[in-house]
Design a protein around this motif. Structure first.
Motif, PDB file in Angstrom:
ATOM      1  N   ASP A  62     -21.671 -14.581   4.681  1.00 58.31           N
ATOM      2  CA  ASP A  62     -22.419 -15.272   3.867  1.00 58.31           C
ATOM      3  C   ASP A  62     -21.097 -15.809   2.763  1.00 58.31           C
ATOM      4  O   ASP A  62     -20.533 -14.736   2.255  1.00 58.31           O
ATOM      5  CB  ASP A  62     -23.598 -14.665   3.021  1.00 58.31           C
ATOM      6  N   THR A  63     -20.879 -17.056   2.504  1.00 57.63           N
ATOM      7  CA  THR A  63     -19.780 -17.469   1.705  1.00 57.63           C
ATOM      8  C   THR A  63     -20.095 -18.350   0.493  1.00 57.63           C
ATOM      9  O   THR A  63     -20.999 -19.082   0.521  1.00 57.63           O
ATOM     10  CB  THR A  63     -18.902 -18.229   2.652  1.00 57.63           C
ATOM     11  N   ASP A  64     -19.289 -17.915  -0.452  1.00 56.25           N
ATOM     12  CA  ASP A  64     -19.386 -18.906  -1.703  1.00 56.25           C
ATOM     13  C   ASP A  64     -19.116 -20.179  -1.333  1.00 56.25           C
ATOM     14  O   ASP A  64     -18.003 -20.328  -0.747  1.00 56.25           O
ATOM     15  CB  ASP A  64     -18.707 -18.280  -3.037  1.00 56.25           C
ATOM     16  N   HIS A  65     -19.945 -21.316  -1.504  1.00 55.01           N
ATOM     17  CA  HIS A  65     -19.538 -22.657  -0.962  1.00 55.01           C
ATOM     18  C   HIS A  65     -18.559 -23.308  -1.880  1.00 55.01           C
ATOM     19  O   HIS A  65     -17.848 -24.246  -1.482  1.00 55.01           O
ATOM     20  CB  HIS A  65     -20.830 -23.474  -0.995  1.00 55.01           C
ATOM     21  N   GLU A  66     -18.261 -23.004  -3.037  1.00 55.08           N
ATOM     22  CA  GLU A  66     -17.557 -23.526  -3.918  1.00 55.08           C
ATOM     23  C   GLU A  66     -15.981 -23.142  -3.749  1.00 55.08           C
ATOM     24  O   GLU A  66     -14.966 -23.800  -3.710  1.00 55.08           O
ATOM     25  CB  GLU A  66     -17.807 -23.435  -5.523  1.00 55.08           C
ATOM     26  N   THR A  67     -16.033 -21.728  -3.525  1.00 52.68           N
ATOM     27  CA  THR A  67     -14.503 -20.944  -3.414  1.00 52.68           C
ATOM     28  C   THR A  67     -14.153 -21.049  -1.905  1.00 52.68           C
ATOM     29  O   THR A  67     -13.142 -20.561  -1.591  1.00 52.68           O
ATOM     30  CB  THR A  67     -14.604 -19.733  -4.211  1.00 52.68           C
ATOM     31  N   GLY A  68     -15.098 -20.846  -1.241  1.00 54.61           N
ATOM     32  CA  GLY A  68     -14.961 -20.577   0.240  1.00 54.61           C
ATOM     33  C   GLY A  68     -14.851 -18.946   0.806  1.00 54.61           C
ATOM     34  O   GLY A  68     -14.448 -18.474   1.632  1.00 54.61           O
ATOM     35  N   ILE A  69     -14.874 -18.093  -0.406  1.00 53.17           N
ATOM     36  CA  ILE A  69     -14.537 -16.861  -0.110  1.00 53.17           C
ATOM     37  C   ILE A  69     -15.907 -15.873  -0.013  1.00 53.17           C
ATOM     38  O   ILE A  69     -17.009 -16.213  -0.435  1.00 53.17           O
ATOM     39  CB  ILE A  69     -14.079 -16.149  -1.641  1.00 53.17           C
ATOM     40  N   PRO A  70     -15.905 -15.202   1.007  1.00 49.58           N
ATOM     41  CA  PRO A  70     -17.001 -14.431   1.478  1.00 49.58           C
ATOM     42  C   PRO A  70     -17.671 -13.538   0.219  1.00 49.58           C
ATOM     43  O   PRO A  70     -16.844 -13.084  -0.459  1.00 49.58           O
ATOM     44  CB  PRO A  70     -16.536 -13.180   2.556  1.00 49.58           C
TER      45      PRO A  70
END
Length: 145
Positions: A62-70
């Motif tokens: 599951d990843t933050d769509h804005e930052t690309g960070i898990p």
């Protein structure tokens, strides 16, 4: 109690003040679409082609769509690329602050630079090294924002 653990392991030299982290993995594939279908159907990963290069990004967590960070600490995502060598195997990639410094340290410690530092578009810099046991490890340095 947890604070005591970290203080003790730091004193014993088991944890350094700054450790480089495994940031992602790379899976080479002869047939990207076949491999993409395999990993998506078995593990539920989302795999999409990056628009500016011949590289596919794997969202394996599951990843933050804005930052690309898990979203989960310690979780990593990966990438898929065309296999350039029939002997290619999956590679872990470690993010470092200074790629030039780490390449120098790898050679000084008995490793070698397999693929020299290269610029990867607007994203950063990458090199492939071989450790003292012949294992390939990717090194990544982000470009400043």
């Amino acid at each position: 109690m947890e604070d005591l653990y970290y203080k003790t392991t730091y004193i014993l030299g088991m944890i350094s003040p700054h450790m480089d982290s495994v940031s992602h993995f790379e899976i080479p594939a002869d047939d990207i679409e076949r491999a993409r279908e395999f990993y998506q159907s078995i593990f539920g990963w989302q795999i999409s082609k990056l628009p500016d290069m011949d590289y596919y990004w794997i969202n394996a967590t599951d990843t933050d769509h804005e930052t690309g960070i898990p979203k989960e600490p310690g979780a990593i995502n990966g990438g898929m690329l065309r296999k350039m060598d029939p002997r290619a195997i999956p590679t872990i990639v470690i993010t470092v602050e200074s790629l030039d410094e780490r390449l120098k340290q790898v050679v000084e410690a008995g490793g070698s630079v397999t693929v020299p530092k290269m610029e990867i578009g607007k994203h950063g810099f990458y090199a492939l090294v071989s450790d003292t046991e012949g294992n390939n490890i990717g090194l990544w340095q982000n470009k400043p924002k």
